[in-house]
Each structure stands twice: as structure tokens, then as C-alpha cells.
Enzyme design. Structure first.
Site, PDB file in Angstrom:
ATOM      1  N   GLY A 246       5.941  -0.710  -0.882  1.00 43.87           N
ATOM      2  CA  GLY A 246       4.711  -0.219  -0.708  1.00 43.87           C
ATOM      3  C   GLY A 246       4.634   1.113  -0.141  1.00 43.87           C
ATOM      4  N   ARG A 247       5.369   1.180   1.131  1.00 41.74           N
ATOM      5  CA  ARG A 247       5.291   2.478   1.956  1.00 41.74           C
ATOM      6  C   ARG A 247       6.210   3.364   1.361  1.00 41.74           C
ATOM      7  NH1 ARG A 247       7.617  -2.156   3.998  1.00 41.74           N
ATOM      8  NH2 ARG A 247       9.781  -2.157   4.449  1.00 41.74           N
ATOM      9  N   GLU A 332       7.358  -0.409   9.974  1.00 42.64           N
ATOM     10  CA  GLU A 332       7.349  -1.638   9.036  1.00 42.64           C
ATOM     11  C   GLU A 332       8.670  -1.723   8.343  1.00 42.64           C
ATOM     12  OE1 GLU A 332       4.944  -2.079   5.312  1.00 42.64           O
ATOM     13  OE2 GLU A 332       3.716  -3.035   6.725  1.00 42.64           O
ATOM     14  N   LYS A 492      -1.104 -12.821   8.431  1.00 43.87           N
ATOM     15  CA  LYS A 492      -1.974 -13.291   7.225  1.00 43.87           C
ATOM     16  C   LYS A 492      -2.209 -14.682   7.020  1.00 43.87           C
ATOM     17  CE  LYS A 492       0.008  -9.360   4.403  1.00 43.87           C
ATOM     18  NZ  LYS A 492       0.662  -8.894   3.244  1.00 43.87           N
TER      19      LYS A 492
HETATM   20  O1  F6P Z   1       1.024  -6.304   4.636  1.00 46.29           O
HETATM   21  C1  F6P Z   1       1.828  -5.083   4.622  1.00 46.29           C
HETATM   22  C2  F6P Z   1       1.790  -4.639   3.208  1.00 46.29           C
HETATM   23  O2  F6P Z   1       2.602  -5.605   2.254  1.00 46.29           O
HETATM   24  C3  F6P Z   1       2.560  -3.360   3.009  1.00 46.29           C
HETATM   25  O3  F6P Z   1       3.844  -3.156   3.120  1.00 46.29           O
HETATM   26  C4  F6P Z   1       2.108  -2.563   1.914  1.00 46.29           C
HETATM   27  O4  F6P Z   1       1.857  -1.234   1.788  1.00 46.29           O
HETATM   28  C5  F6P Z   1       0.337  -3.291   2.031  1.00 46.29           C
HETATM   29  O5  F6P Z   1       0.552  -4.418   2.542  1.00 46.29           O
HETATM   30  C6  F6P Z   1      -0.184  -3.059   0.805  1.00 46.29           C
HETATM   31  O6  F6P Z   1      -0.022  -4.057  -0.106  1.00 46.29           O
HETATM   32  P1  F6P Z   1      -0.439  -3.969  -1.531  1.00 46.29           P
HETATM   33  O7  F6P Z   1      -0.402  -2.583  -2.106  1.00 46.29           O
HETATM   34  O8  F6P Z   1       0.321  -5.020  -2.473  1.00 46.29           O
HETATM   35  O9  F6P Z   1      -1.784  -4.214  -1.471  1.00 46.29           O
END
Ligand code: F6P
Length: 527
Positions: A246-247, A332, A492
């Protein structure tokens, strides 16, 4: 190895950094270029010995081998059994990249071509506003980059909604025309509660205001089942694989809002900048390797000298969101407490990253950087020129301030100098001393500076890839998994269990006393 470095620290800790400049060529010997970008780390207490010990650390940690494994598509994210291949997204004219024996490049190119075609269509159509709904890596990257590249922005207006706080989407949608707004739902998993809640609210808003969600919603995701279930047709889903974290995802579909803003050619230049940094990272010797040196300086300050935070200080207003972006990228990725084999780390995890653009920060928190009791290594960034030639005098002042800060941090002001200043103002005796002590700057505070010609799409690509690889090298040396994020899960889970309690459908029994009391406060005020 860490012990050798600790001894190095003991050796150099009281030496004035300024003394190192008595040797000719310090600035050149302790700076490095990658393309047109310059990284100057001469204003640190690192000398030849320290640098050699740090490079030994990289060699012993097998950074070269680990780097090769990442670029080759090995499953180095081994707590999730995934490859780490954001570099494939900018491997524009490179060769095949194999994951499980399969070349991923045809699909990468195909998706990029679809994005280009779609962004052309949006840019030439009736769309006036684009709203990217996402959070974390599905928000911070495109939002930061759209701001950074505003001089190149010639497409529709772009807005970013991330927070589940209804204030965010309400404030953003207010004033937009639902008939000419495109909603991009950006979520790798398409299951993130904040994003899906905002996406449903946006869909209801569009329906209620005369728009057509079937035609005006786009999904960026690796979960095609869920995008389909949400009702977004396949031709408006831009997918990516689980080997894009994601990052690290700005380079592919998650960058769609950026591509719509600046166009496919400028987006291509952004990818080329990152690709140039990838090539540099793989080819340059350790002494010349910018991401490696940036990482080694980071490890020196945090794990060896014990400086717990690092300030990112872009003297570039358009990089205003870079500190937040780097917070996710670095914290992260490297905020981990166990090594790859599950054992406890023997040195601290990655540092707290924070910051704000200069010169604003100077009038807010620099006081603590200059005179506080803790040392905060600073990372300055500055362009040789801005995008406003008619405002050259502004940019000259900006550059002067940036250079002045690193100079002041290193140089400081002694008690003797402070006394002379106060004496000239007429102070004498004990009061002279007291007043002078308030005006002493300890100095000898380390900083590095990244300088680049101008914040173009290419340079932004270089800069972001530089930081990605820095994080990789720091993680490789710490022997941690920089590509998972288990630390976000517990919160979460608890939020999921608290939801019905807050709504009043379940009892708070079993929760701790503080949580029960806070729930009680909210309920009392709602009643
Ligand atoms: O909760 C952290 C995370 O998983 C990040 O690593 C990620 O960038 C973000 O949430 C958003 O995730 P997604 O693109 O699956 O909605």
C-alpha cells in the site's frame, strides 16, 4: 558490529563537526550525486572511519544480496509470503520481472496503458472534479504528489478524502456538482472500513444529486470480487497485484488521480525519475550510493547516537505533505520490534519521523531543534529554482534560510559570543551572564541536505524512490520485515468490537474501566 559503531560514537561525540571542515574537500567527500540530485551529509559527525564502519554494517547485513532478491521478485515479505515489486511498476524499458516464474511486466504495461487512455478521456471530458477516496498508502501518495506537482496540473480539480470522520467527506462534497464529479475508490483490499464507509456515502450523495454512480465511479484495487460486488464495472477497475505494498503503490493504479491531474506524459516522467533512482541504487558503489548513504546516516543517528526522532524539512511549500507521506513510508515499514526470525531487536526500531516545510517551521518548532536538550537530526530539502521566475527574490530568500539553518545547527553560538553580544547592548555583571546563557546555541547538531534543480515530475520520482530504498536498506540492516504492518491490526479489531457498543446495540461489559467510562461519557451527551 553495532558495538564497533558505539565505540565510534564515543570517539567522535564531543568533536565539533566544524573541525572536520579543516580538511580540504570535506563537502565533496561527504556528498554524492544521483543524476542532478545532490545529497550532502558533510554536516554530520561522520568521518572516513565512521563511514567505513557503517559500510561494513551494510556488507555484513548482505544488503546487496537482499536488494537483488527484492528486484528479482523473491518473496521477501515473508510474514505475508509476498514479493515486493513496486519497482516493476516503473521498470518502463527494463526486462522481464518474474514472480513464480511468470513475467509480470506485460500486465504492468497493459494497466499503465489503460490508465493513460482513461485519464486522457477524463481530462478531455466534462469532469470538473475528481475525488479520490482512500486512506494510508491509497491516499498519502497521490495527495502529496498532486500538491507537489501543482505547476503541472492541467486536468480537473483533485480532492482527497481519507478520514472516516464525516467532516472530511461532507466538507469535500459540499459545493461539488455530482453530475461532473468522478469518484475514485482507492483501496488495495477494498475492505478498509474508512474507505468503504466514505465510498458508500459518496455513492448516496451522487444518487441524491443527479449523478450516475454506475458511470462515475472508478476502483483501484487488487480485490476484483469486492469491486464487482460494490457495483463498479470491470472496465473501470484498475487492478494491481499483492506484490505492490500500500505505501509503495503510488506508481501504479493508485496514482490515477495524479495522472488525471498532470497527464500521462508528466506521469511518465515521474516514473522515469523513480526508475533512474532504481538504476542508481542497483549500480552505484556503496560510497556513491545515495539511498545506501542516506540509510547509513539514518542508522548512525538513530540506532547508534540514540537520536530518537528525525525531522524532514522541505524548503519547498509544495512538499508540504511529504513529512506525512514519509511518516507512513518509514514508520509503518520500519516500526518493528522483532527481527525476521522473530527474536527481539537488540537496537531501537526506526525513528519517529516528523516535520513541516520551511520557512514556516522556523517560526514554530525550530526553537526546540536549536536549543532543546535533545538532538534532532534534520533533513533539509531545497530546489535551486522554483516555478515562479517572476518571484526569484522569494526563492533566493528561501534558499538563504535553508542554508542558514544547517549552518546555525552546526556552528551554534558559544557563551563567549553571546556575552559579547549582550555586553554590546549594555549588560554587565550577573545579569550579563544570565541574559547571555539564554542566547547560547550548543551547535554541533547534525543535518543533511538534499538539493535538486527544480521540483519537476522526474525529480519527485527520484526523491520518493530514494526514500523507498533508504527504508529498504535500513530494514535490511536491522533485519526486519519492512513490508508488513501487523501493528495496525489490533486497533482495527478492537474498533470493530467497539462499534456496536458505541451505537448502543451491545454492552461495554468486559471492557476496561477507562473505556467503559469514555463510552458512558459519549452516551450521556448523546442522550
Ligand atoms: O491499516 C494500514 C493499511 O493497511 C496501510 O498499510 C494501507 O496503506 C492502508 O491501510 C489502506 O489500505 P487499503 O488500500 O487496502 O484500503
Amino acid at each position: 558490529m553495532w558495538q564497533d559503531l558505539k565505540s565510534e560514537y564515543t570517539r567522535v561525540r564531543d568533536r565539533p563537526i566544524l573541525d572536520l571542515f579543516q580538511k580540504d574537500g570535506r563537502a565533496q567527500d561527504f556528498s554524492v550525486t544521483a543524476g542532478d540530485m545532490l545529497f550532502d551529509y558533510s554536516k554530520t559527525n561522520i568521518d572516513e572511519n565512521t563511514r567505513a564502519a557503517l559500510i561494513d554494517l551494510a556488507v555484513t547485513a548482505r544488503v546487496a544480496e537482499k536488494r537483488g532478491a527484492m528486484f528479482a521478485g523473491a518473496p521477501i515479505n515473508d510474514t505475508e509470503a509476498r514479493a515486493v515489486l513496486h519497482t516493476a511498476l516503473r521498470n518502463l524499458d527494463g526486462g522481464a520481472v518474474l514472480v513464480d516464474g511468470q513475467d509480470v511486466m506485460p500486465e504492468v504495461r497493459d494497466t499503465l496503458a489503460r490508465m493513460a487512455e482513461y485519464s486522457d478521456q477524463v481530462r478531455s471530458g466534462p469532469v470538473t472534479d475528481v475525488v479520490n477516496i482512500g486512506i494510508g498508502g491509497s491516499d498519502l501518495g497521490p495527495s502529496m504528489a498532486v500538491q507537489a506537482l501543482s505547476p503541472y496540473h492541467d486536468g480537473p480539480r483533485c480532492h482527497f478524502v481519507s478520514n472516516v470522520d464525516g467532516a472530511h467527506i461532507a466538507d469535500t462534497l459540499r459545493g461539488l456538482d455530482a453530475k461532473t464529479t468522478l469518484i475514485i475508490v482507492a483501496s488495495k483490499t477494498f475492505g478498509t472500513i474508512e474507505t468503504m464507509t466514505n465510498a458508500r456515502t459518496a455513492r448516496a450523495w451522487m444518487q441524491d444529486h443527479g449523478g450516475d454512480p454506475k458511470a462515475q465511479f472508478v476502483a483501484l484495487s487488487s480485490n476484483l470480487d469486492k469491486t464487482g460486488a460494490f457495483g463498479i464495472p470491470r472496465e473501470r477497475v484498475f487492478g494491481f497485484q499483492d506484490w505492490v505494498g500500500g505505501r509503495y503503490s503510488l506508481w501504479g493504479p493508485i496514482g490515477l488521480s495524479l495522472m488525471i491531474a498532470i497527464g500521462k506524459d508528466a506521469f511518465g516522467a515521474f516514473l522515469r525519475g523513480a526508475q533512474a533512482m532504481d538504476i542508481h541504487f542497483q549500480a552505484a558503489d556503496w560510497h556513491e550510493n545515495m539511498p545506501v548513504l542516506l540509510a547509513l546516516v539514518g542508522l548512525w543517528h538513530n540506532q547508534v547516537c540514540g537520536y530518537a526522532t528525525r525531522a524532514v524539512l522541505p524548503y519547498d511549500q509544495r512538499l508540504g505533505q511529504l513529512p506525512a507521506y514519509l511518516q507512513q513510508l518509514e514508520m509503518e515499514s520500519n516500526g518493528k520490534r522483532v527481527a525476521m526470525d522473530g527474536s527481539d531487536l537488540t537496537v531501537p526500531s526506526g525513528p519517529v519521523v516528523w516535520g513541516a516545510p520551511g520557512t514556516n517551521g522556523q517560526h514554530a518548532f525550530y526553537q526546540l531543534i536549536h536549543q532543546g536538550t535533545r538532538v534532532i537530526p534534520c533533513e533539509f530539502m531545497i530546489a535551486a529554482e522554483g516555478h515562479e521566475p517572476e518571484l526569484r527574490h522569494h526563492h533566493d530568500l528561501l534558499v538563504a534560510n535553508c542554508l542558514a539553518q544547517s549552518e546555525a545547527l552546526m556552528q551554534g553560538r558559544s557563551l563567549q559570543e553571546a556575552r559579547a553580544l549582550m555586553q554590546a547592548k549594555g549588560y554587565t555583571g550577573a545579569e550579563l551572564d544570565r541574559q547571555a546563557r539564554h542566547r547560547v546555541f550548543p551547535g554541533n547538531r547534525p543535518s543533511v541536505t538534499l538539493a535538486y534543480p527544480q521540483l519537476t515530475p522526474f525529480v519527485l520520482g527520484q526523491l520518493i524512490a530514494l526514500y523507498e530504498h533508504r527504508v529498504f536498506v535500513e530494514g535490511a540492516i536491522l533485519d526486519i520485515n519492512s513490508f508488513d504492518q501487523w501493528g495496525v491490526e489490533l486497533g482495527k479489531e478492537l474498533a470493530t468490537s467497539l462499534g456496536p457498543i458505541i451505537e448502543g446495540h451491545a454492552s461495554a461489559e468486559g471492557k476496561d474501566g477507562s473505556t467503559r467510562a469514555l463510552v458512558g461519557f459519549v452516551h450521556r451527551w448523546r442522550d
